[in-house]
Design an enzyme around this catalytic site. Sequence first.
Site, PDB file in Angstrom:
ATOM      1  N   CYS A  80       3.820  -6.553  -1.006  1.00  6.53           N
ATOM      2  CA  CYS A  80       3.495  -5.437  -0.099  1.00  6.53           C
ATOM      3  C   CYS A  80       4.782  -5.086   0.647  1.00  6.53           C
ATOM      4  O   CYS A  80       5.259  -5.888   1.451  1.00  6.53           O
ATOM      5  CB  CYS A  80       2.402  -5.871   0.877  1.00  6.53           C
ATOM      6  SG  CYS A  80       2.002  -4.590   2.081  1.00  6.53           S
ATOM      7  N   CYS A 232       2.707   3.552   0.970  1.00  4.31           N
ATOM      8  CA  CYS A 232       2.701   2.306   0.190  1.00  4.31           C
ATOM      9  C   CYS A 232       4.160   1.946  -0.089  1.00  4.31           C
ATOM     10  O   CYS A 232       4.846   2.661  -0.830  1.00  4.31           O
ATOM     11  CB  CYS A 232       1.929   2.529  -1.112  1.00  4.31           C
ATOM     12  SG  CYS A 232       1.952   1.100  -2.194  1.00  4.31           S
TER      13      CYS A 232
HETATM   14  N1  LIG Z   1      -2.582  -2.390  -2.669  1.00  3.08           N
HETATM   15  C1  LIG Z   1      -1.398  -3.096  -3.211  1.00  3.08           C
HETATM   16  C2  LIG Z   1      -0.912  -4.151  -2.210  1.00  3.08           C
HETATM   17  C3  LIG Z   1      -0.354  -3.523  -0.937  1.00  3.08           C
HETATM   18  C4  LIG Z   1       0.878  -2.733  -1.252  1.00  3.08           C
HETATM   19  C5  LIG Z   1       1.282  -1.682  -0.228  1.00  3.08           C
HETATM   20  N2  LIG Z   1       0.519  -1.613   0.977  1.00  3.08           N
HETATM   21  C6  LIG Z   1       2.769  -1.757   0.066  1.00  3.08           C
HETATM   22  O1  LIG Z   1       3.200  -1.431   1.176  1.00  3.08           O
HETATM   23  O2  LIG Z   1       3.532  -2.087  -0.890  1.00  3.08           O
HETATM   24  C7  LIG Z   1      -1.787  -3.800  -4.523  1.00  3.08           C
HETATM   25  O3  LIG Z   1      -2.945  -4.213  -4.669  1.00  3.08           O
HETATM   26  O4  LIG Z   1      -0.879  -3.943  -5.361  1.00  3.08           O
END
Ligand SMILES: N[C@H](CCC[C@H](N)C(=O)O)C(=O)O
Length: 334
Positions: A80, A232
Site C-alpha cells: 500500500c 491509490c
Molecule cells: N487495495 C489494494 C491495497 C491498498 C493499496 C492502495 N491503497 C495504495 O495506496 O497503494 C490491494 O488490494 O492491492
Amino acid sequence: MVNLLKVHGSQNHFFILDQTELDQPLSDTELKIFTKKITNPNTGILNGADGVLAINQPIRKNALAQMRVINTDGSEASMCGNGLRTVARYLSEKYHRDNFLVDTMNASLRVRREQAFAKDVPAFAVEISPVHFNKEALPFSNLGRDRLIDDYAPELYPQLRFTALAVPNPHLISFVTQQQIISPILGIVGKRLNDSNPYFTDGVNVNFAQILDKNKLFVRTYERGVGFTNACGTGMSATSLAFVLIRPEQAEFNTPITVFNPGGMVKTIVHYDNSQYWIELIGNATFTQQITIAESDLRNNDFSKIITKNTGEQTAYEKFIANLPKYNDITTLA
Ligand SMILES: N[C@H](CCC[C@H](N)C(=O)O)C(=O)O
C-alpha cells in the site's frame, strides 16, 4: 490503553494499529474482523477508512518494522503506497530515524522523510517494488497471453487498451480521455474484475489515467477489496511506470512525474536499476486524529468508550490542495 491513529496519504484513509504496543497482538482472524468493523462508516469510527495498516516486529534483518495491509473487506494486500508513507512517518517519529527500511509482504522497502509539501503537511518518499509483468505474478488468466502491455483486451472492456502489472499488488491500467475518466466505465470494469471472473481470480486494482501534459497525469482508481478511493499509491506508481514505457516522448525515467488524483497530488520517479524497475512515491503523510482505546475494548471491537483528539493537520492539508489546479471534479466515492 492503546493508541490508534487515523491517517491519510492523498486522502486515502487508514487506521494505524501498532501491534508491538499491545500486550497480546491481534490474531489474523481478529485483525480481519477488527478491520471490517472499524473501517465501515456504519459500524466503525471517524467515518471509517479504506483499510488498516498493522505494524509488527520486522521479519527481515535491517528493517525497523513490518507493515501489513488489510482492505475494508478483510482481504490482505502485499503493499500500500499511500499507507506506507504514513507508516514511515509513524516509525520515523517513534524511532527518531529519517531513512530506513520497512518490511512488507514481499520485500523490505526503503523509506525516507522528504521536505514538507506545505506547512504542517509532512511528506515521505517510499520505494514501490518489486515490479512484475508476467501473468503468474499478477495473476491473470484466460486472456490468451503471458503479458498485457498497452493492448486491447475486449474481454475486459471494448475499445480500451490495457496494461497489467504488479508492484507487487496487482494493477490494471488504461490511458483514457477526460470523458471516459469521469464516466461510469471505471466502476463497471472495477466491479466486474473484483467479483468472480475468469480473468483476475484474486481481483485487481483498476486505474484510469488522463495524460495532462509531459510528466503530468490524473489517475482515478477502483481498488480491490475497497472500491473507489480518493487515491491509490501503488496505482499511481504503476501508472507512472506504464506512462514512461508506453509514452516515452511524454514521460521519462529518473524524472519527477506529477500525479493528480481526487484526493490531492503526489510525485513519482520511475527508475530502472540493475535490470529492475522500481518507483519512488513521494507524497503527504497526514495524521488526522489520535484515538485512545482500552486493549480489551479493541479486542472486543467495542468502540463505545474511545477518546479521540484532532491533530489539526487536515486543515493544513485542505489549504495545500486548495492551491492545486483542479482537473476533474469527481466525487470519487461514487
Ligand atoms: N487495495 C489494494 C491495497 C491498498 C493499496 C492502495 N491503497 C495504495 O495506496 O497503494 C490491494 O488490494 O492491492
